[in-house]
Design a protein around this motif. Structure first.
Motif, PDB file in Angstrom:
ATOM      1  N   SER A  50       0.843  -1.184   0.000  1.00  0.00           N
ATOM      2  CA  SER A  50       0.000   0.000   0.000  1.00  0.00           C
ATOM      3  C   SER A  50       0.884   1.241   0.000  1.00  0.00           C
ATOM      4  CB  SER A  50      -0.913  -0.008   1.223  1.00  0.00           C
ATOM      5  OG  SER A  50      -0.146   0.031   2.409  1.00  0.00           O
ATOM      6  N   GLY A  51       0.323   2.347  -0.483  1.00  0.00           N
ATOM      7  CA  GLY A  51       1.081   3.586  -0.566  1.00  0.00           C
ATOM      8  C   GLY A  51       1.332   3.989  -2.007  1.00  0.00           C
ATOM      9  N   GLU A  52       2.150   5.007  -2.171  1.00  0.00           N
ATOM     10  CA  GLU A  52       2.409   5.512  -3.515  1.00  0.00           C
ATOM     11  C   GLU A  52       3.357   4.587  -4.270  1.00  0.00           C
ATOM     12  OE1 GLU A  52       3.984   9.528  -5.866  1.00  0.00           O
ATOM     13  OE2 GLU A  52       4.443   9.259  -3.732  1.00  0.00           O
ATOM     14  N   MET A  53       3.044   4.338  -5.540  1.00  0.00           N
ATOM     15  CA  MET A  53       3.957   3.615  -6.434  1.00  0.00           C
ATOM     16  C   MET A  53       4.334   4.556  -7.575  1.00  0.00           C
ATOM     17  SD  MET A  53       1.350   0.996  -8.374  1.00  0.00           S
ATOM     18  CE  MET A  53      -0.168   1.535  -9.156  1.00  0.00           C
ATOM     19  N   ARG A  54       5.571   4.411  -8.046  1.00  0.00           N
ATOM     20  CA  ARG A  54       6.063   5.265  -9.119  1.00  0.00           C
ATOM     21  C   ARG A  54       6.869   4.446 -10.119  1.00  0.00           C
ATOM     22  NH1 ARG A  54       8.727  10.620  -6.164  1.00  0.00           N
ATOM     23  NH2 ARG A  54       6.839  11.306  -5.031  1.00  0.00           N
ATOM     24  N   ALA A  55       6.844   4.907 -11.376  1.00  0.00           N
ATOM     25  CA  ALA A  55       7.725   4.401 -12.429  1.00  0.00           C
ATOM     26  C   ALA A  55       8.249   5.599 -13.199  1.00  0.00           C
ATOM     27  CB  ALA A  55       6.983   3.451 -13.350  1.00  0.00           C
ATOM     28  N   ARG A  56       9.433   5.450 -13.781  1.00  0.00           N
ATOM     29  CA  ARG A  56      10.027   6.550 -14.536  1.00  0.00           C
ATOM     30  C   ARG A  56      10.706   6.013 -15.782  1.00  0.00           C
ATOM     31  NH1 ARG A  56      15.475   6.316 -14.253  1.00  0.00           N
ATOM     32  NH2 ARG A  56      16.482   5.408 -12.415  1.00  0.00           N
ATOM     33  N   THR A  57      11.041   6.952 -16.679  1.00  0.00           N
ATOM     34  CA  THR A  57      11.811   6.567 -17.858  1.00  0.00           C
ATOM     35  C   THR A  57      13.222   6.180 -17.432  1.00  0.00           C
ATOM     36  OG1 THR A  57      12.388   8.884 -18.207  1.00  0.00           O
ATOM     37  CG2 THR A  57      10.528   8.014 -19.477  1.00  0.00           C
ATOM     38  N   VAL A  58      13.801   5.192 -18.113  1.00  0.00           N
ATOM     39  CA  VAL A  58      15.172   4.788 -17.830  1.00  0.00           C
ATOM     40  C   VAL A  58      16.132   5.921 -18.164  1.00  0.00           C
ATOM     41  CG1 VAL A  58      17.016   3.213 -18.505  1.00  0.00           C
ATOM     42  CG2 VAL A  58      14.695   2.347 -18.152  1.00  0.00           C
ATOM     43  N   SER A  59      15.930   6.516 -19.318  1.00  0.00           N
ATOM     44  CA  SER A  59      16.818   7.586 -19.771  1.00  0.00           C
ATOM     45  C   SER A  59      16.336   8.929 -19.242  1.00  0.00           C
ATOM     46  CB  SER A  59      16.857   7.631 -21.297  1.00  0.00           C
ATOM     47  OG  SER A  59      17.345   6.420 -21.835  1.00  0.00           O
ATOM     48  N   SER A  60      17.252   9.869 -19.201  1.00  0.00           N
ATOM     49  CA  SER A  60      16.909  11.267 -18.956  1.00  0.00           C
ATOM     50  C   SER A  60      17.234  12.051 -20.216  1.00  0.00           C
ATOM     51  CB  SER A  60      17.678  11.811 -17.750  1.00  0.00           C
ATOM     52  OG  SER A  60      19.078  11.726 -17.977  1.00  0.00           O
ATOM     53  N   TYR A  61      16.621  13.221 -20.360  1.00  0.00           N
ATOM     54  CA  TYR A  61      16.678  13.937 -21.630  1.00  0.00           C
ATOM     55  C   TYR A  61      17.107  15.386 -21.383  1.00  0.00           C
ATOM     56  CZ  TYR A  61      14.061   9.786 -22.721  1.00  0.00           C
ATOM     57  OH  TYR A  61      13.682   8.472 -22.844  1.00  0.00           O
ATOM     58  N   PRO A  62      17.894  15.958 -22.293  1.00  0.00           N
ATOM     59  CA  PRO A  62      18.440  17.304 -22.051  1.00  0.00           C
ATOM     60  C   PRO A  62      17.353  18.374 -22.068  1.00  0.00           C
ATOM     61  CG  PRO A  62      18.947  16.559 -24.279  1.00  0.00           C
ATOM     62  CD  PRO A  62      18.355  15.388 -23.574  1.00  0.00           C
ATOM     63  N   VAL A  63      17.443  19.312 -21.146  1.00  0.00           N
ATOM     64  CA  VAL A  63      16.528  20.441 -21.079  1.00  0.00           C
ATOM     65  C   VAL A  63      17.337  21.708 -20.859  1.00  0.00           C
ATOM     66  CG1 VAL A  63      14.583  19.085 -20.214  1.00  0.00           C
ATOM     67  CG2 VAL A  63      16.180  20.123 -18.592  1.00  0.00           C
ATOM     68  N   THR A  64      16.699  22.838 -21.113  1.00  0.00           N
ATOM     69  CA  THR A  64      17.335  24.140 -20.917  1.00  0.00           C
ATOM     70  C   THR A  64      16.637  24.871 -19.784  1.00  0.00           C
ATOM     71  OG1 THR A  64      17.930  24.274 -23.259  1.00  0.00           O
ATOM     72  CG2 THR A  64      17.930  26.325 -22.011  1.00  0.00           C
ATOM     73  N   GLU A  65      17.404  25.313 -18.844  1.00  0.00           N
ATOM     74  CA  GLU A  65      16.882  26.000 -17.665  1.00  0.00           C
ATOM     75  C   GLU A  65      15.970  27.154 -18.076  1.00  0.00           C
ATOM     76  OE1 GLU A  65      19.077  28.912 -14.628  1.00  0.00           O
ATOM     77  OE2 GLU A  65      19.832  26.832 -14.531  1.00  0.00           O
ATOM     78  N   GLY A  66      14.758  27.196 -17.527  1.00  0.00           N
ATOM     79  CA  GLY A  66      13.808  28.273 -17.798  1.00  0.00           C
ATOM     80  C   GLY A  66      12.828  27.980 -18.910  1.00  0.00           C
ATOM     81  N   ASN A  67      13.148  27.055 -19.832  1.00  0.00           N
ATOM     82  CA  ASN A  67      12.220  26.702 -20.900  1.00  0.00           C
ATOM     83  C   ASN A  67      11.084  25.854 -20.353  1.00  0.00           C
ATOM     84  OD1 ASN A  67      13.811  28.033 -22.696  1.00  0.00           O
ATOM     85  ND2 ASN A  67      14.435  26.225 -23.868  1.00  0.00           N
ATOM     86  N   VAL A  68       9.896  26.019 -20.953  1.00  0.00           N
ATOM     87  CA  VAL A  68       8.738  25.235 -20.544  1.00  0.00           C
ATOM     88  C   VAL A  68       8.717  23.923 -21.325  1.00  0.00           C
ATOM     89  CG1 VAL A  68       6.212  25.126 -20.523  1.00  0.00           C
ATOM     90  CG2 VAL A  68       7.382  27.243 -19.892  1.00  0.00           C
ATOM     91  N   TYR A  69       8.512  22.827 -20.612  1.00  0.00           N
ATOM     92  CA  TYR A  69       8.409  21.498 -21.216  1.00  0.00           C
ATOM     93  C   TYR A  69       7.082  20.862 -20.789  1.00  0.00           C
ATOM     94  CZ  TYR A  69      13.324  22.082 -22.284  1.00  0.00           C
ATOM     95  OH  TYR A  69      14.513  22.562 -22.768  1.00  0.00           O
TER      96      TYR A  69
END
Length: 742
Positions: A50-69
């Motif tokens: 019981s409780g919160e379960m989470r899954a995420r993408t294996v990879s991470s992806y480049p972003v630019t500080e301040g840009n909206v995604y």
């Protein structure tokens, strides 16, 4: 199918053919599920406890500080609702924060959209998608797929910001205007899998007390006076009888509202329905904005809206003189009126009865009678022909419809109408397009109105009209003589794409000859791929009237529609000159001066046998062959000599053309061993050429390789750089002939 602009791999997006793009993050085990929408696979996330379960993408992806995604996906869960987030990471892959969506309002086994957006925080260089659900027990499963991570997905041409289009970030771009509070929610709404500009959040306008309530977008978009604009959004009424609306509002340079046009939803239920409002920007308008609201709400009622856009309306037809409101009837009947007769006109109801948009104009007649309907007046382009088009559907009863264009001068005086006899509207539920061309406007005409004569042939009849357009046109077919190249150019417009094309050259006696195209003769085997085309006929005869007939063949039924051009004559004033043409390469064509007209022989194969005791031989003959002879021509300059040499080099079948009355006419021929002799001393550029010729059949598989009028501008328009030209052609001759490398 991969989502354009997605930073995720197709495996992570579609969860096909496996779940290798995803990993458990908290209290979860992952497996591959079936029954997905973007491919069969989906991500099954099962709680360990019981409780919160989470899954995420294996990879991470480049972003630019301040840009909206934006991150989005589709979810399904029978037990608990879910949410989606963007996990922001440092360069060392340390978590900075997670921007979470709201949790879906309720669990739903139907696939529904979850979405969130936000700016990358300070220090963020990479990001991941995270999905989450909170359970009260182990072994609870939620399903996810159709993931996207990237820049916000926007509606094309939207003049307001992403934050004003969708509340995926927050609600700061909107404000309650009257009798309401503004918020946002995340309902479990099923949208089409490829409808990606719709988000997971919606705006909520809650009425504070009984009465009208409204909310206004605080952004303003610049406008141009006289230009047609449209506001559109998805509205969710609290009840099917609620009067919810969207308004397009115009403001002057000081920010004062000067006009508004409202589109009220005729809801068939309590779902989400797209509603539009449009009008040209009035005089003095500098900006516009959009508002939504409800008429006569009760306290606590909630009006929901999503995916708001302000921009240009759909183009019913390029150059349409009618504004969108008068063409598509999304907010009413626009400037249309009933001029005479018993019919009544109104916007259709409910939402969803249309050929274009969500509504149409409904024409009702209680009796069998004729009525005339007319649009408002609009400025026209003088001297041009105009075309009127409608889309029609027979509702009940039987109808005939006649099209007309009524002309007016600058003082609004009626100058008459170009009209056509009413024809029957096909019976059935399908929509049918119907269009006709007018004659040129009468002298002094500066305005026009569309006019429809609708004839009800039975009582209690209903006719539906939609997507009405009136626009200036050039003729569907016209021809022009190009004397410099000895050719006739045929221009075709409004072609039926997908049909087969056949083109004939027609003489005054009605005889037809197929015209040459890029792949051989236009013989009805080539599909039409574009709605306009220019055909250059370099083999049209000289000095005699020549027309063209163009046929469009249905590839399924074989039915034929056609157009014919007026006959045109290529001038040929000098009987001592002739055209010598290469049918496949008109760039080589050349005018030559005739030194001596040919005298002909017509060879025949014969065998002679002497029969004993007979006086006369027995002769067996084959069929007499085509003409053979010799023609002599002059070239007067080195340039002429070089061009004729170039023309003869190919060894192709050539076309010899002279004017009428010389006993030669048009002759396809091959040229044997040519001779070139001097007329004077070594400095004299004049040459006399002796050309042994043999009559040949017209080549039927040879296509026209480019245009006889090809220029350097044509080359520059086709290639971004000269290096690209060098890469595409082997020689400069190939550039001229547009003969690219295989």
């Amino acid at each position: 199918m991969p989502i354009p602009g997605n930073m995720l791999s197709s495996v992570a997006e579609m969860v096909d053919p496996n779940i290798s793009g995803w990993t458990a993050m908290l209290n979860a085990t992952l497996s591959s599920g079936t029954g997905g929408r973007n491919g069969d696979g989906c991500l099954a996330v099962k709680s360990v406890a019981s409780g919160e379960m989470r899954a995420r993408t294996v990879s991470s992806y480049p972003v630019t500080e301040g840009n909206v995604y934006q991150a989005l996906g589709d979810a399904s869960g029978a037990t608990v609702p879910e949410r989606i987030g963007i996990r922001w990471l440092t360069a060392a892959n340390a978590e900075i924060s997670i921007t979470w969506s709201m949790t879906t309002a309720a669990a739903s086994t139907s696939w529904h959209r979850i979405s969130v957006a936000g700016p990358a925080p300070i220090g963020a260089v990479r990001a991941q998608i995270v999905v989450s659900a909170t359970t009260a027990a182990p072994l609870v499963v939620n399903y996810f797929e159709n993931f996207y991570l990237g820049l916000p997905l926007r509606g094309l041409g939207n003049m307001i910001s992403f934050g004003a289009e969708s509340p995926e970030i927050d609600t700061t771009t909107w404000a309650a205007e009257t009798n309401g509070t503004l918020g946002r929610a995340a309902p479990a709404v099923s949208w089409a899998v490829d409808f990606l500009t719709i988000g997971g959040h919606i705006w909520t306008l809650t009425a504070t007390a009984n009465g009208n309530a409204s909310a206004l977008c605080v952004e303003r978009a610049p406008v141009v006076v006289g230009t047609d604009y449209m506001a559109v959004c998805y509205l969710n009424p609290p009840t099917s009888g609620s009067q919810v609306w969207i308004e397009l509002r115009y403001y002057d340079a000081a920010g004062s509202q000067i006009s508004a046009v409202r589109g009220t939803l005729a809801a068939p239920g309590t779902g989400y329905y797209r509603q539009r409002a449009s009008a040209p920007a009035p005089s003095g308008a500098a900006t516009c904005s959009v508002a939504v609201g409800i008429v006569g709400a009760t306290a606590g009622q909630v009006t929901r809206f999503e995916t708001v856009a302000v921009g240009k309306p759909p183009q019913i037809r390029a150059g349409n003189l009618l504004p969108y409101a008068d063409s598509s009837f999304e907010q009413g009947i626009g400037g249309w009126t009933k001029v005479s007769g018993a019919a009544t006109i109104a916007r259709s109801t409910p939402w969803g009865t249309s050929s274009e948009g969500s509504y149409c104009m409904a024409v009702s007649s209680a009796t069998a009678t004729s009525s005339v309907l007319r649009s408002a007046r609009y400025p026209i382009q003088e001297l041009m022909t105009h075309q009127l088009r409608i889309v029609e559907q027979n509702g009940t009863g039987t109808w005939q419809v006649g099209l007309g264009i009524r002309w007016y001068d600058a003082a609004n005086n009626d100058l008459g109408v170009h009209s056509w006899v009413p024809i029957a509207v096909p019976i059935g539920a399908s929509w049918y397009g119907y269009s006709l061309d007018s004659d040129p406007p009468p002298a002094g005409a500066t305005q026009a109105a569309a006019e429809l004569t609708v004839v009800a042939l039975s009582a209690a009849a209903v006719l539906r009209l939609d997507a009405i357009a009136l626009w200036p046109t050039l003729p569907d077919i016209e021809s022009a003589v190009v004397e410099a190249t000895g050719s006739i150019t045929v221009t075709l417009r409004s072609l039926p794409v997908g049909r087969l094309l056949r083109v004939y050259r027609v003489d005054t006696a009605g005889n037809r000859t197929l015209v040459r195209g890029p792949y051989g003769l236009w013989d009805g085997t080539d599909l039409i791929a574009t709605d306009s085309m220019r055909i250059e006929d370099y083999e049209a005869p000289l000095g005699v009237p020549t027309g063209h007939r163009v046929e469009f063949i249905d590839p399924v039924t074989g039915s034929i529609a056609w157009r014919e051009s007026w006959a045109k004559t290529i001038p040929w004033p000098d009987p001592n000159r002739a055209w010598l043409k290469d049918p496949g390469n008109p760039q080589r064509n050349q005018v030559v001066t005739v030194a001596a007209q040919p005298s002909w022989t017509r060879p025949i194969e014969q065998a002679e046998y002497v029969v004993k005791n007979r006086r006369n031989k027995v002769t067996l003959s084959g069929r007499r062959q085509g003409r053979e002879g010799e023609v002599q021509v002059w070239t007067h300059t080195d340039t002429e000599r070089q061009r004729l040499d170039w023309l003869l080099d190919s060894g192709n079948v050539l076309l010899w053309q002279t004017g009428p009355g010389l006993g030669v006419g048009d002759l396809y021929m091959t040229v044997g061993q040519s001779g070139e002799a001097r007329e004077g001393d070594a400095h004299d550029p004049v040459r006399i050429w002796t050309l042994p010729i043999t009559e040949a059949d017209m080549p039927i598989t040879t296509g026209v390789n480019g245009s006889g009028g090809r220029t350097w501008q044509d080359v520059l328009s086709e290639f971004p750089t000269w290096q690209a030209v060098l890469d595409a052609y082997a020689t400069w001759e190939d550039v001229l002939l547009n003969r690219r490398k295989p």
